[in-house]
Each structure stands twice: as C-alpha cells, then as structure tokens.
Design a protein around this motif. Structure first.
Motif, PDB file in Angstrom:
ATOM      1  N   TRP A 116       0.888  -1.158   0.000  1.00 13.19           N
ATOM      2  CA  TRP A 116       0.000   0.000   0.000  1.00 13.19           C
ATOM      3  C   TRP A 116       0.927   1.209   0.000  1.00 13.19           C
ATOM      4  N   ALA A 117       0.748   2.108  -0.969  1.00 10.45           N
ATOM      5  CA  ALA A 117       1.675   3.228  -1.094  1.00 10.45           C
ATOM      6  C   ALA A 117       0.937   4.515  -1.438  1.00 10.45           C
ATOM      7  N   ARG A 118       1.406   5.596  -0.875  1.00 11.35           N
ATOM      8  CA  ARG A 118       0.884   6.910  -1.252  1.00 11.35           C
ATOM      9  C   ARG A 118       1.339   7.208  -2.678  1.00 11.35           C
ATOM     10  N   LEU A 119       0.726   8.212  -3.270  1.00  8.02           N
ATOM     11  CA  LEU A 119       0.868   8.455  -4.704  1.00  8.02           C
ATOM     12  C   LEU A 119       2.313   8.440  -5.196  1.00  8.02           C
ATOM     13  N   GLU A 120       3.183   9.244  -4.634  1.00  8.89           N
ATOM     14  CA  GLU A 120       4.546   9.333  -5.180  1.00  8.89           C
ATOM     15  C   GLU A 120       5.323   8.032  -5.000  1.00  8.89           C
ATOM     16  N   ASP A 121       5.122   7.359  -3.875  1.00  8.91           N
ATOM     17  CA  ASP A 121       5.767   6.057  -3.682  1.00  8.91           C
ATOM     18  C   ASP A 121       5.212   5.035  -4.668  1.00  8.91           C
ATOM     19  N   HIS A 128       6.778   2.476 -14.945  1.00  9.09           N
ATOM     20  CA  HIS A 128       6.360   2.789 -16.319  1.00  9.09           C
ATOM     21  C   HIS A 128       5.565   4.087 -16.339  1.00  9.09           C
ATOM     22  N   LYS A 129       5.930   4.983 -17.265  1.00  5.24           N
ATOM     23  CA  LYS A 129       5.316   6.305 -17.314  1.00  5.24           C
ATOM     24  C   LYS A 129       3.802   6.231 -17.476  1.00  5.24           C
ATOM     25  N   ASP A 130       3.304   5.332 -18.326  1.00  7.04           N
ATOM     26  CA  ASP A 130       1.851   5.274 -18.526  1.00  7.04           C
ATOM     27  C   ASP A 130       1.127   4.863 -17.242  1.00  7.04           C
ATOM     28  N   MET A 131       1.733   3.992 -16.447  1.00  6.94           N
ATOM     29  CA  MET A 131       1.119   3.600 -15.177  1.00  6.94           C
ATOM     30  C   MET A 131       1.208   4.746 -14.175  1.00  6.94           C
ATOM     31  N   GLN A 132       2.327   5.450 -14.150  1.00  6.96           N
ATOM     32  CA  GLN A 132       2.470   6.613 -13.280  1.00  6.96           C
ATOM     33  C   GLN A 132       1.422   7.672 -13.636  1.00  6.96           C
ATOM     34  N   ASP A 133       1.245   7.920 -14.931  1.00  4.32           N
ATOM     35  CA  ASP A 133       0.243   8.896 -15.384  1.00  4.32           C
ATOM     36  C   ASP A 133      -1.163   8.461 -14.975  1.00  4.32           C
ATOM     37  N   THR A 134      -1.429   7.165 -15.032  1.00  8.43           N
ATOM     38  CA  THR A 134      -2.739   6.639 -14.657  1.00  8.43           C
ATOM     39  C   THR A 134      -2.981   6.808 -13.164  1.00  8.43           C
ATOM     40  N   ARG A 140      -5.915  12.720  -9.053  1.00  7.23           N
ATOM     41  CA  ARG A 140      -6.562  14.001  -9.375  1.00  7.23           C
ATOM     42  C   ARG A 140      -8.083  13.851  -9.375  1.00  7.23           C
ATOM     43  N   TYR A 141      -8.562  12.734  -9.917  1.00  9.84           N
ATOM     44  CA  TYR A 141      -9.997  12.480  -9.958  1.00  9.84           C
ATOM     45  C   TYR A 141     -10.572  12.398  -8.548  1.00  9.84           C
TER      46      TYR A 141
END
Length: 149
Positions: A116-121, A128-134, A140-141
C-alpha cells in the motif's frame, strides 16, 4: 488483434491521517516472474467475459479482494495501450475503493509481494510512465470528487 486485460486501481483511505498527510494509499502487486514489476491487479479477458467481470475476477484471484470488498468509483476509466513482446496490448483500469481499509490482501502465485503506497511512492514502484500517469490521473480524480463534497 491486441491482447486485452482489465483491472482495478484499488485504493484505501486511512482515517488516522492528519493533514497535510495524504490519507489515500494505492495497492500495487509485485510480479513473481520477469522483471518483478509492480502493477495494480489486472489480467486477461476470458472468452465470453465482459471487461468489468474480468477486473473483478482478476482482483479476487490476484489479491483476494472480491466485489463485496470494493466500491467502484463512477466516472473513472483509463485505457492504456502498449506492446508486450512485440504484440499490442490494451488494459482498462477502473478505480475502486477498499470498503474496509484493514481488509487482508491474499496474493496468488503470480505475485510475490504487495504494498500500500501513497501516490509518489506508488509512482516510484510502478516505474512505467503510462502507469504513473494513470495513478496521478486517478488521484486528481479523487481530489476533484473530494472538493465537490
């Protein structure tokens, strides 16, 4: 034809967090094969199965969390497209909140660890950038939904 997979970005809210600490944590599973990458629970669509059923089935198989454990967050659906071993792949992710933040995660043999990790972790683990963006889009949602309340 592209391989198709579906899953959930599972999150929980920790009631014990005091501002400015973010109360939202995301579930990531570490594969027991290949490069041992971290990903939300997901898997391939079985013949005759609809996408949302796949997401539920795979989350139950991979993390031990069933439909009764999750509350789907309406209005968020993200589709990723990439190549795996030279073949196109599509992955659909819904956003789902864990009803009981203390619910037990039970891994299948496909995964060797979970976190279980907070957003930045979570973004650091995902790599992978696409997973980070997701993950960032999901966050944000959730923040926008919170602001509406």
């Amino acid at each position: 034809m592209a391989l198709r997979a579906c899953g959930f970005i599972v999150f929980r809210r920790l009631a014990s967090c005091a501002p400015p600490q973010d109360p939202i944590e995301y579930l990531l599973l570490q594969t027991s094969y290949g490069e041992h990458h971290w990903t939300p629970p997901k898997g391939h669509v079985d013949p005759g199965e609809d996408d949302l059923t796949t997401a539920h089935r795979e989350t139950k198989e991979e993390a031990g969390l069933g439909a009764e454990d999750l509350q789907i967050i309406e209005g968020f659906l993200k589709e990723l497209r990439y190549e795996v071993r030279g073949r196109p792949k599509e992955v659909l992710y819904w956003l789902a909140e864990l009803r009981d933040p203390g619910a037990k995660v039970t891994l299948s043999s496909e995964h060797q660890n979970y976190r279980w990790a907070r957003l930045e972790d979570a973004c650091s683990l995902a790599q992978h950038k696409d997973m980070q963006d997701t993950l960032r889009a999901a966050h944000r949602y959730l923040e926008a939904q919170q602001d509406k309340q």
